[in-house]
Scaffold this motif. Structure first.
Motif, PDB file in Angstrom:
ATOM      1  N   CYS A   4       7.510  11.620   4.200  1.00  0.00           N
ATOM      2  CA  CYS A   4       7.840  11.814   2.783  1.00  0.00           C
ATOM      3  C   CYS A   4       7.647  10.511   2.003  1.00  0.00           C
ATOM      4  O   CYS A   4       8.201   9.471   2.353  1.00  0.00           O
ATOM      5  CB  CYS A   4       9.285  12.303   2.644  1.00  0.00           C
ATOM      6  SG  CYS A   4       9.749  12.609   0.938  1.00  0.00           S
ATOM      7  N   ASP A   5       6.833  10.609   0.962  1.00  0.00           N
ATOM      8  CA  ASP A   5       6.570   9.490   0.045  1.00  0.00           C
ATOM      9  C   ASP A   5       7.355   9.764  -1.232  1.00  0.00           C
ATOM     10  O   ASP A   5       7.080  10.745  -1.929  1.00  0.00           O
ATOM     11  CB  ASP A   5       5.052   9.430  -0.216  1.00  0.00           C
ATOM     12  CG  ASP A   5       4.698   8.493  -1.353  1.00  0.00           C
ATOM     13  OD1 ASP A   5       5.482   7.576  -1.663  1.00  0.00           O
ATOM     14  OD2 ASP A   5       3.600   8.694  -1.939  1.00  0.00           O
ATOM     15  N   ILE A   6       8.346   8.925  -1.543  1.00  0.00           N
ATOM     16  CA  ILE A   6       9.231   9.190  -2.684  1.00  0.00           C
ATOM     17  C   ILE A   6       8.902   8.259  -3.845  1.00  0.00           C
ATOM     18  O   ILE A   6       9.037   7.037  -3.732  1.00  0.00           O
ATOM     19  CB  ILE A   6      10.711   9.035  -2.270  1.00  0.00           C
ATOM     20  CG1 ILE A   6      10.995   9.940  -1.057  1.00  0.00           C
ATOM     21  CG2 ILE A   6      11.628   9.383  -3.441  1.00  0.00           C
ATOM     22  CD1 ILE A   6      12.383   9.772  -0.472  1.00  0.00           C
ATOM     23  N   GLY A   7       8.446   8.852  -4.916  1.00  0.00           N
ATOM     24  CA  GLY A   7       8.073   8.080  -6.097  1.00  0.00           C
ATOM     25  C   GLY A   7       9.208   8.022  -7.106  1.00  0.00           C
ATOM     26  O   GLY A   7      10.354   8.363  -6.795  1.00  0.00           O
ATOM     27  N   ASN A   8       8.886   7.598  -8.348  1.00  0.00           N
ATOM     28  CA  ASN A   8       9.920   7.453  -9.363  1.00  0.00           C
ATOM     29  C   ASN A   8      10.403   8.780  -9.928  1.00  0.00           C
ATOM     30  O   ASN A   8      11.413   8.836 -10.623  1.00  0.00           O
ATOM     31  CB  ASN A   8       9.413   6.553 -10.505  1.00  0.00           C
ATOM     32  CG  ASN A   8       9.507   5.085 -10.131  1.00  0.00           C
ATOM     33  OD1 ASN A   8      10.577   4.608  -9.766  1.00  0.00           O
ATOM     34  ND2 ASN A   8       8.387   4.379 -10.174  1.00  0.00           N
ATOM     35  N   ILE A  39       9.251   6.676   2.833  1.00  0.00           N
ATOM     36  CA  ILE A  39       9.298   5.435   2.052  1.00  0.00           C
ATOM     37  C   ILE A  39       9.768   5.818   0.657  1.00  0.00           C
ATOM     38  O   ILE A  39       9.552   6.961   0.216  1.00  0.00           O
ATOM     39  CB  ILE A  39       7.931   4.713   1.977  1.00  0.00           C
ATOM     40  CG1 ILE A  39       6.854   5.624   1.374  1.00  0.00           C
ATOM     41  CG2 ILE A  39       7.503   4.210   3.356  1.00  0.00           C
ATOM     42  CD1 ILE A  39       5.553   4.919   1.077  1.00  0.00           C
ATOM     43  N   CYS A  40      10.390   4.894  -0.066  1.00  0.00           N
ATOM     44  CA  CYS A  40      11.053   5.269  -1.318  1.00  0.00           C
ATOM     45  C   CYS A  40      11.063   4.091  -2.291  1.00  0.00           C
ATOM     46  O   CYS A  40      11.431   2.982  -1.919  1.00  0.00           O
ATOM     47  CB  CYS A  40      12.488   5.703  -1.004  1.00  0.00           C
ATOM     48  SG  CYS A  40      13.459   6.140  -2.449  1.00  0.00           S
ATOM     49  N   ASP A  58      14.057   5.439   7.182  1.00  0.00           N
ATOM     50  CA  ASP A  58      13.394   4.640   6.148  1.00  0.00           C
ATOM     51  C   ASP A  58      12.363   3.708   6.791  1.00  0.00           C
ATOM     52  O   ASP A  58      12.730   2.764   7.494  1.00  0.00           O
ATOM     53  CB  ASP A  58      14.451   3.828   5.388  1.00  0.00           C
ATOM     54  CG  ASP A  58      13.864   3.089   4.194  1.00  0.00           C
ATOM     55  OD1 ASP A  58      12.615   3.091   4.050  1.00  0.00           O
ATOM     56  OD2 ASP A  58      14.641   2.521   3.413  1.00  0.00           O
ATOM     57  N   LEU A  59      11.093   3.969   6.536  1.00  0.00           N
ATOM     58  CA  LEU A  59      10.038   3.153   7.158  1.00  0.00           C
ATOM     59  C   LEU A  59       9.878   1.787   6.487  1.00  0.00           C
ATOM     60  O   LEU A  59       9.137   0.937   6.982  1.00  0.00           O
ATOM     61  CB  LEU A  59       8.703   3.902   7.128  1.00  0.00           C
ATOM     62  CG  LEU A  59       8.613   5.140   8.034  1.00  0.00           C
ATOM     63  CD1 LEU A  59       7.245   5.798   7.878  1.00  0.00           C
ATOM     64  CD2 LEU A  59       8.824   4.728   9.494  1.00  0.00           C
ATOM     65  N   LEU A  72       5.519  -6.871  -2.777  1.00  0.00           N
ATOM     66  CA  LEU A  72       4.653  -5.685  -2.812  1.00  0.00           C
ATOM     67  C   LEU A  72       5.479  -4.422  -2.590  1.00  0.00           C
ATOM     68  O   LEU A  72       6.247  -4.336  -1.627  1.00  0.00           O
ATOM     69  CB  LEU A  72       3.592  -5.802  -1.703  1.00  0.00           C
ATOM     70  CG  LEU A  72       2.419  -4.827  -1.785  1.00  0.00           C
ATOM     71  CD1 LEU A  72       1.531  -5.136  -2.977  1.00  0.00           C
ATOM     72  CD2 LEU A  72       1.584  -4.870  -0.499  1.00  0.00           C
ATOM     73  N   GLY A  73       5.337  -3.439  -3.475  1.00  0.00           N
ATOM     74  CA  GLY A  73       6.050  -2.170  -3.330  1.00  0.00           C
ATOM     75  C   GLY A  73       5.662  -1.485  -2.020  1.00  0.00           C
ATOM     76  O   GLY A  73       4.516  -1.565  -1.579  1.00  0.00           O
ATOM     77  N   ILE A  74       6.637  -0.782  -1.424  1.00  0.00           N
ATOM     78  CA  ILE A  74       6.398  -0.153  -0.131  1.00  0.00           C
ATOM     79  C   ILE A  74       5.310   0.929  -0.235  1.00  0.00           C
ATOM     80  O   ILE A  74       4.555   1.160   0.723  1.00  0.00           O
ATOM     81  CB  ILE A  74       7.713   0.423   0.453  1.00  0.00           C
ATOM     82  CG1 ILE A  74       7.520   0.935   1.883  1.00  0.00           C
ATOM     83  CG2 ILE A  74       8.289   1.518  -0.425  1.00  0.00           C
ATOM     84  CD1 ILE A  74       7.246  -0.144   2.895  1.00  0.00           C
ATOM     85  N   ASP A  75       5.206   1.568  -1.403  1.00  0.00           N
ATOM     86  CA  ASP A  75       4.160   2.593  -1.575  1.00  0.00           C
ATOM     87  C   ASP A  75       2.770   1.950  -1.598  1.00  0.00           C
ATOM     88  O   ASP A  75       1.818   2.474  -1.023  1.00  0.00           O
ATOM     89  CB  ASP A  75       4.408   3.422  -2.841  1.00  0.00           C
ATOM     90  CG  ASP A  75       4.696   2.558  -4.079  1.00  0.00           C
ATOM     91  OD1 ASP A  75       4.971   1.339  -3.938  1.00  0.00           O
ATOM     92  OD2 ASP A  75       4.644   3.105  -5.200  1.00  0.00           O
TER      93      ASP A  75
END
Lengths: 207, 207
Positions: A4-8, A39-40, A58-59, A72-75
């Motif tokens: 799961c990729d969690i954005g804003n 990741i979030c 949480d990766l 650097l953002g995790i995304d």
């Protein structure tokens, strides 16, 4: 395995098949009891997970990208890990551009996303409130307001990326990937790029 | 002769000497009784003038620029009339770029101004709320967030204008003229450019 990729604003789930785009509430209601690797970038989502999805992993603890970039953002990190070499563009609420060279992150920059840019024009003056013309010509001068805005928004993406491309491949992901990819010759769209990077994080952790 | 360029937030008066930057209220209080030749992009200021400054003359009736562009703002028209040939940049609440060739306007485009761009980053995420670093290097990849934002904001101005410059001169006006001019080799700053164009409008009317 569920990633799961969690954005804003939303959660993007991937089980190896299709990608599901859900609100935070929907995502936790459906997947809250399962093991999810995520990741979030959202503090709000992070708090919801702590409360309602205790089995999620949480990766972002596993920062494996080789880079001298600070903060650097995790995304962005995950997207970069998705390719070994080339330009990585994530075109969502922000447009991030990162340069990878033989597995090493060389730096990158950030633009507001297309929606945020159109809002910025509108905030300057209601006379600049227009939808994007994604097909505006970028090789000739605009001759009316909608094109002047659309050119102002898209020409930089083309010009700055071409300046730093140096013959490298380009991979684009994110909700506006199609609009951005058509500006750049031979750009590839890969909606699973961030998930590929997340798998890379897991693999490097497991080794 | 008193000239006044009215933007979205302030009135800029020029009597041939210095430029005075005033609020709408201040401008009308001081100059309301005099004859002032003006251009105006604000509906609110236009209404105040109609009520409180009946002797002011609106130069936007005299559209004299040779152009096929539809809907060109009167402030952009005046700036273009201020030069015969070259690139005209007005860097204020918006950044407008226009190309003049032998007295003919060939087209142009619009960006949100620097302040509006910084607000757009902030609106995407509070993590992107930074002041501009006007000295960020544009020939190398950013390695931290403030530079990634500053590069994202300034590199397009340099890259897109250079692409359309074709050896032409560049004149920059507006509140952020210094920041923009330093991105472009041999760019000139001219704070009176719009007023030069307004004089041109008056001259063409009088002929």
């Amino acid at each position: 395995m569920i990633l799961c990729d969690i954005g804003n604003s939303r959660m993007h789930f991937f089980d190896g098949g299709t990608i599901k785009h859900l609100s935070y509430e929907e995502g936790i209601a459906i997947y809250g009891e399962m093991q999810v690797f995520y990741i979030c970038v959202s503090d709000r989502a992070q708090a919801m997970i702590a409360q309602s999805a205790p089995a999620w992993v949480d990766l972002s603890k596993y920062r494996v990208l080789k880079t001298a970039y600070r903060g650097l953002g995790i995304d962005r990190e995950a997207a970069c890990l998705g390719i070994g070499d080339g330009i990585v563009i994530d075109a969502g609420s922000a447009i991030t551009v990162d340069v990878m060279e033989n597995g090493i992150h060389r730096g990158g920059w950030i633009w507001p996303g297309i929606r945020a840019m159109l809002k910025a024009y509108e905030a300057v003056s209601p006379k600049l409130s227009y939808p994007l013309n994604p097909n505006v010509a970028l090789d000739q001068l605009p001759m009316e307001t909608q094109d002047a805005i659309s050119f102002g928004l898209l020409a930089p993406i083309q010009a700055v990326i071409e300046r730093f491309r140096n013959g490298k491949g380009v991979v684009v992901t994110g909700g506006d990937a199609k609009i951005v990819a058509q500006l750049l010759p031979d750009a590839q769209i890969d909606e699973t790029l961030v998930f590929k990077g997340m798998k890379q994080m897991l693999k490097d952790v497991e080794c």
